[in-house]
Design a protein around this motif. Structure first.
Motif, PDB file in Angstrom:
ATOM      1  N   LEU A 209       0.822  -1.212   0.000  1.00  0.00           N
ATOM      2  CA  LEU A 209       0.000   0.000   0.000  1.00  0.00           C
ATOM      3  C   LEU A 209       0.852   1.257   0.000  1.00  0.00           C
ATOM      4  CD1 LEU A 209      -2.771  -1.150   2.470  1.00  0.00           C
ATOM      5  CD2 LEU A 209      -3.050  -0.637   0.055  1.00  0.00           C
ATOM      6  N   GLU A 210       1.994   1.178   0.643  1.00  0.00           N
ATOM      7  CA  GLU A 210       2.837   2.374   0.719  1.00  0.00           C
ATOM      8  C   GLU A 210       3.230   2.890  -0.655  1.00  0.00           C
ATOM      9  OE1 GLU A 210       6.141   2.105   3.503  1.00  0.00           O
ATOM     10  OE2 GLU A 210       4.818   0.894   4.759  1.00  0.00           O
ATOM     11  N   SER A 211       3.331   1.970  -1.598  1.00  0.00           N
ATOM     12  CA  SER A 211       3.738   2.392  -2.939  1.00  0.00           C
ATOM     13  C   SER A 211       2.569   3.014  -3.710  1.00  0.00           C
ATOM     14  CB  SER A 211       4.279   1.197  -3.724  1.00  0.00           C
ATOM     15  OG  SER A 211       3.213   0.349  -4.115  1.00  0.00           O
ATOM     16  N   LEU A 212       1.350   2.877  -3.156  1.00  0.00           N
ATOM     17  CA  LEU A 212       0.180   3.225  -3.952  1.00  0.00           C
ATOM     18  C   LEU A 212      -0.076   4.711  -4.077  1.00  0.00           C
ATOM     19  CD1 LEU A 212      -2.625   0.718  -2.980  1.00  0.00           C
ATOM     20  CD2 LEU A 212      -1.247   0.816  -5.020  1.00  0.00           C
ATOM     21  N   SER A 213       0.121   5.426  -3.007  1.00  0.00           N
ATOM     22  CA  SER A 213      -0.482   6.740  -2.972  1.00  0.00           C
ATOM     23  C   SER A 213       0.535   7.852  -2.895  1.00  0.00           C
ATOM     24  CB  SER A 213      -1.410   6.823  -1.775  1.00  0.00           C
ATOM     25  OG  SER A 213      -1.985   8.095  -1.738  1.00  0.00           O
ATOM     26  N   GLY A 214       0.107   9.015  -3.377  1.00  0.00           N
ATOM     27  CA  GLY A 214       0.928  10.204  -3.285  1.00  0.00           C
ATOM     28  C   GLY A 214       0.885  10.798  -1.889  1.00  0.00           C
ATOM     29  N   GLY A 215       0.194  10.190  -0.966  1.00  0.00           N
ATOM     30  CA  GLY A 215       0.199  10.761   0.375  1.00  0.00           C
ATOM     31  C   GLY A 215      -0.982  10.371   1.232  1.00  0.00           C
ATOM     32  N   ALA A 216      -2.052   9.829   0.640  1.00  0.00           N
ATOM     33  CA  ALA A 216      -3.248   9.566   1.434  1.00  0.00           C
ATOM     34  C   ALA A 216      -3.074   8.363   2.358  1.00  0.00           C
ATOM     35  CB  ALA A 216      -4.458   9.349   0.538  1.00  0.00           C
ATOM     36  N   TYR A 217      -2.211   7.445   1.990  1.00  0.00           N
ATOM     37  CA  TYR A 217      -2.051   6.256   2.836  1.00  0.00           C
ATOM     38  C   TYR A 217      -1.135   6.565   4.012  1.00  0.00           C
ATOM     39  CZ  TYR A 217      -1.053   1.602   4.491  1.00  0.00           C
ATOM     40  OH  TYR A 217      -0.923   0.513   5.295  1.00  0.00           O
ATOM     41  N   ASP A 218      -1.620   6.257   5.196  1.00  0.00           N
ATOM     42  CA  ASP A 218      -0.845   6.486   6.405  1.00  0.00           C
ATOM     43  C   ASP A 218      -0.469   5.131   6.983  1.00  0.00           C
ATOM     44  OD1 ASP A 218       0.183   6.993   8.867  1.00  0.00           O
ATOM     45  OD2 ASP A 218      -1.482   8.254   9.557  1.00  0.00           O
ATOM     46  N   PRO A 219       0.792   4.706   6.827  1.00  0.00           N
ATOM     47  CA  PRO A 219       1.176   3.366   7.279  1.00  0.00           C
ATOM     48  C   PRO A 219       1.006   3.197   8.788  1.00  0.00           C
ATOM     49  CG  PRO A 219       3.004   4.459   6.122  1.00  0.00           C
ATOM     50  CD  PRO A 219       1.896   5.445   6.218  1.00  0.00           C
ATOM     51  N   ALA A 220       1.201   4.250   9.551  1.00  0.00           N
ATOM     52  CA  ALA A 220       1.094   4.129  11.006  1.00  0.00           C
ATOM     53  C   ALA A 220      -0.313   3.688  11.395  1.00  0.00           C
ATOM     54  CB  ALA A 220       1.433   5.462  11.659  1.00  0.00           C
ATOM     55  N   ARG A 221      -1.300   4.200  10.667  1.00  0.00           N
ATOM     56  CA  ARG A 221      -2.683   3.834  11.002  1.00  0.00           C
ATOM     57  C   ARG A 221      -3.244   2.765  10.074  1.00  0.00           C
ATOM     58  NH1 ARG A 221      -5.915   9.417  11.884  1.00  0.00           N
ATOM     59  NH2 ARG A 221      -4.336  10.359  10.557  1.00  0.00           N
ATOM     60  N   ASN A 222      -2.452   2.354   9.072  1.00  0.00           N
ATOM     61  CA  ASN A 222      -2.903   1.429   8.033  1.00  0.00           C
ATOM     62  C   ASN A 222      -4.254   1.879   7.471  1.00  0.00           C
ATOM     63  OD1 ASN A 222      -2.893  -0.737   6.288  1.00  0.00           O
ATOM     64  ND2 ASN A 222      -3.790  -2.173   7.781  1.00  0.00           N
ATOM     65  N   ALA A 223      -4.299   3.149   7.072  1.00  0.00           N
ATOM     66  CA  ALA A 223      -5.564   3.715   6.592  1.00  0.00           C
ATOM     67  C   ALA A 223      -5.279   4.804   5.556  1.00  0.00           C
ATOM     68  CB  ALA A 223      -6.330   4.321   7.762  1.00  0.00           C
ATOM     69  N   PHE A 224      -6.271   5.054   4.691  1.00  0.00           N
ATOM     70  CA  PHE A 224      -6.192   6.196   3.791  1.00  0.00           C
ATOM     71  C   PHE A 224      -6.778   7.394   4.536  1.00  0.00           C
ATOM     72  CE2 PHE A 224      -6.150   2.597   0.928  1.00  0.00           C
ATOM     73  CZ  PHE A 224      -5.170   2.960   0.014  1.00  0.00           C
ATOM     74  N   VAL A 225      -6.034   8.418   4.669  1.00  0.00           N
ATOM     75  CA  VAL A 225      -6.469   9.549   5.482  1.00  0.00           C
ATOM     76  C   VAL A 225      -6.844  10.716   4.561  1.00  0.00           C
ATOM     77  CG1 VAL A 225      -5.777  11.176   7.265  1.00  0.00           C
ATOM     78  CG2 VAL A 225      -4.965   8.813   7.336  1.00  0.00           C
ATOM     79  N   VAL A 226      -8.070  11.211   4.721  1.00  0.00           N
ATOM     80  CA  VAL A 226      -8.511  12.365   3.930  1.00  0.00           C
ATOM     81  C   VAL A 226      -8.992  13.466   4.878  1.00  0.00           C
ATOM     82  CG1 VAL A 226      -9.184  10.963   1.951  1.00  0.00           C
ATOM     83  CG2 VAL A 226     -10.884  11.486   3.711  1.00  0.00           C
ATOM     84  N   GLN A 227      -9.219  14.620   4.284  1.00  0.00           N
ATOM     85  CA  GLN A 227      -9.746  15.712   5.112  1.00  0.00           C
ATOM     86  C   GLN A 227     -11.161  15.368   5.581  1.00  0.00           C
ATOM     87  OE1 GLN A 227      -8.626  17.823   1.665  1.00  0.00           O
ATOM     88  NE2 GLN A 227      -7.922  19.574   2.855  1.00  0.00           N
ATOM     89  N   PRO A 228     -11.609  15.960   6.691  1.00  0.00           N
ATOM     90  CA  PRO A 228     -12.942  15.619   7.201  1.00  0.00           C
ATOM     91  C   PRO A 228     -14.039  15.947   6.196  1.00  0.00           C
ATOM     92  CG  PRO A 228     -11.803  17.162   8.666  1.00  0.00           C
ATOM     93  CD  PRO A 228     -10.933  16.975   7.497  1.00  0.00           C
ATOM     94  N   VAL A 229     -15.011  15.055   6.091  1.00  0.00           N
ATOM     95  CA  VAL A 229     -16.157  15.302   5.218  1.00  0.00           C
ATOM     96  C   VAL A 229     -17.175  16.158   5.964  1.00  0.00           C
ATOM     97  CG1 VAL A 229     -18.014  14.217   3.891  1.00  0.00           C
ATOM     98  CG2 VAL A 229     -15.772  13.123   4.046  1.00  0.00           C
TER      99      VAL A 229
END
Lengths: 98, 499
Positions: A76-96
């Motif tokens: 997953l780390e290779s996938l994203s320009g920044g949304a993937y957060d390995p520490a949380r094993n989650a894609f992190v986006v701004q609040p909806v």
């Protein structure tokens, strides 16, 4: 069929594509000319003709839902320009919701 | 190295296999020659977006350690794949800025098959962004130039796949064809290019443009090489629900079977069609003459609904593209642009990450699918598609193979962009095969002013073997090499002489 720049901007907004006024003007012109051309299809009588969708298979091919390996966090780390957060094993986006 | 880049460039796959088996050169030698050829040609051509020398070397060395002869059909042989085919650990951009940094964690189904056959993947080929284009000029990484004449387009969207084979960087490349994207650059670059029957090659791991139209296929310099690679990549894949379970019959052994007794159809009105370049017409006639001399029966039939293909295609393609490209939002993969909030980030990512043609088609497609317009555009186009399938079923009961041009004219000058609509009209002869799902093969049969000119054959579902048999007969009678000659890479005396 004519589409104006206003309509094009509205369309782009719904599609989450930011356009400059100049782009909206240009795309409106291009799309109008393609939509005019597409009118040629109306010369064909398609009354009662079933639309043809995806694929040549007569029926959708189903397969067993067999659990397999998921992607590893290192993949997953290779996938994203920044949304993937390995520490949380989650894609992190701004609040909806604020 | 025991093979020079020039020697490597002129080898077909059979000669390469034989040389490896005889120990004339190693797979590592081939890779070195391939990379050297690419290194020299790339500054002028721009066919390759990403090279993978380390990954390729590991595979080549592994092939060299195998006992000889290695039974795997592409063992130790360098190939290139289009940059919309996922390659594990190797950047895959789909020709777009929005995937500039995307490194897939898996291989596409067709890439898996290449690897299982022993192929050494040396790099990823330039392409029109998300395969939207027929010139190679829509790549976010700059256009690919035609190796026959760098002032000309290569055709697209598999622009780099065609160019790298034409300049001899590899003997075979994979492309994808949604509306002619393999056949058209093959024709402009003097190559053989196959759009297989829909469902024959797995689309799993192909960056989708229009899922009901996309197929992956090979581009090569010879008919035999094309059949060899096709045999490697064809077959059922349960991970692609549109993949056909129909048993696969390999084609390679049938290539030399000839065309005696085959009914070869053509439409005589094509020759008088407005906008058809005279040499393109002559080339088609030449190929028909060859088929007749080889014992085929020529049959005159109308090419069905040709004047409706462009309209039906661009509606369906844009609709499917608009759905397929919603996934590029900068969250799960690719480039992410900052914004004040999530929606703003999406809009900025997509606004700055997509090029003009991609934006245009997403908007066109969403408009055509929207409430109030759906019936008039998408439904109508899908009904016309059904009429087309019925018409071709009838036609292919009366002929075994149908011959037609690939494009109305040879490769045009770079940078002489027409309007989007004029560009779309250039695809008129290739779209039927995608709309119907039928297989079609482009292969060289002539030349004009130093540029190759191809012809196109269509056949019934799963009858790629017939296409290869006809192309092999034409190849033998009208030898037009796909390899740009040494010494004068931008001149074509040999080709002119054969025209």
């Amino acid at each position: 069929m004519q589409i104006g720049p206003e309509e094009t901007l509205r369309l782009a907004e719904m599609l989450r594509i930011r356009l400059s006024p100049d782009e909206a003007e240009r795309f409106a012109r291009d799309m109008s000319s393609v939509l005019d051309y597409v009118e040629v299809l109306n010369r064909l009588d398609t009354q009662g003709v079933d639309p043809l969708g995806v694929g040549l298979n007569k029926e959708a091919l189903l397969r067993e839902d067999v659990p397999g390996d998921s992607l590893a966090p290192s993949d997953l780390e290779s996938l994203s320009g920044g949304a993937y957060d390995p520490a949380r094993n989650a894609f992190v986006v701004q609040p909806v919701f604020e | 190295m025991s093979i020079t880049p020039e020697q490597f460039a002129s080898l077909d796959l059979a000669a390469t296999q034989a040389g490896l088996a005889a120990g004339d050169f190693t797979s590592e030698d081939l890779l070195t020659a391939s990379l050297a050829r690419i290194q020299v040609s790339e500054p002028r051509v721009n066919a390759i977006l990403t090279r993978d020398p380390e990954g390729a070397l590991a595979v080549a060395r592994q092939a060299d350690r195998q006992a000889k002869p290695d039974p795997r059909p592409l063992a130790g042989i360098p190939v290139v794949v289009k940059d919309n085919l996922m390659t594990r650990g190797v950047r895959t951009t789909c020709g777009s800025k929005i995937l500039e940094n995307f490194i897939p964690p898996y291989d596409a189904g067709a890439v898996e098959k290449l690897r299982a056959a022993g192929a050494v993947i040396v790099g990823k080929a330039n392409m029109d962004e998300f395969a939207m284009g027929s010139t190679g000029e829509n790549s976010a990484y700059g256009p690919t130039r035609n190796p026959w004449n760098p002032d000309r387009v290569t055709g697209g969207s598999s622009s780099g796949s065609a160019a790298v084979v034409a300049y001899g960087g590899v003997a075979a490349a994979l492309g994808s064809d949604t509306g002619g994207s393999i056949r058209q650059p093959a024709s402009f670059c003097g190559l053989v290019g196959l759009k297989p029957t829909y469902g024959r090659v797995s689309r799993w791991g192909l960056g989708a443009l229009a899922s009901s139209l996309d197929q992956i296929g090979p581009l090569t310099r010879t008919v035999r090489d094309n059949a060899l690679v096709y045999d490697v990549i064809a077959g059922h894949d349960p991970r692609d629900s549109t993949s056909s379970p129909e048993p696969f019959q390999p084609c390679l052994a049938k290539v030399p079977d000839g065309v005696r007794g085959l009914r070869v159809g053509f439409d005589p009105s094509i020759f008088n069609r407005d906008g058809l370049d005279p040499v393109t017409g002559q080339t088609l006639r030449q190929a028909l003459d060859v088929a007749a001399q080889a014992g085929a029966e020529l049959v005159e039939r109308e090419l069905p609904l040709i004047d409706y293909c462009v309209a039906a295609y661009y509606v369906i393609c844009a609709c499917e593209a608009s759905a397929n490209l919603t996934r590029y939002d900068g969250v799960r993969y690719g480039v992410r642009a900052a914004g004040d909030n999530l929606w703003d980030s999406f809009a900025h990512t997509r606004g700055s990450g997509f090029g003009d043609e991609v934006k245009r088609r997403i908007m066109m497609g969403s408009f055509a699918l929207s409430s109030g317009y759906y019936d008039a555009y998408y439904l109508k186009a899908s009904q016309v598609r059904h009429l087309l399938v019925d018409a071709f079923s009838g036609l292919l009961r009366e002929v075994d193979v149908f011959l037609l041009p690939v494009t109305p004219a040879p490769a045009r000058l770079l940078g002489t962009a027409a309007t989007p609509l004029e560009n779309y009209l250039g695809d008129i002869f290739t779209l039927s095969a995608n709309l119907t799902g039928l297989p079609a093969l482009a292969f060289p049969a002539g030349a004009t002013a130093g540029l190759p000119v191809g012809v196109q054959a269509m056949a019934g579902y799963f009858r790629e073997d017939l296409l290869y048999r006809l192309a092999a007969v034409v190849e033998q009678a009208l030898p037009v090499t796909g390899l740009v000659p040494e010494g004068c890479p931008w001149q074509r005396p040999a080709l002119e002489a054969s025209a």
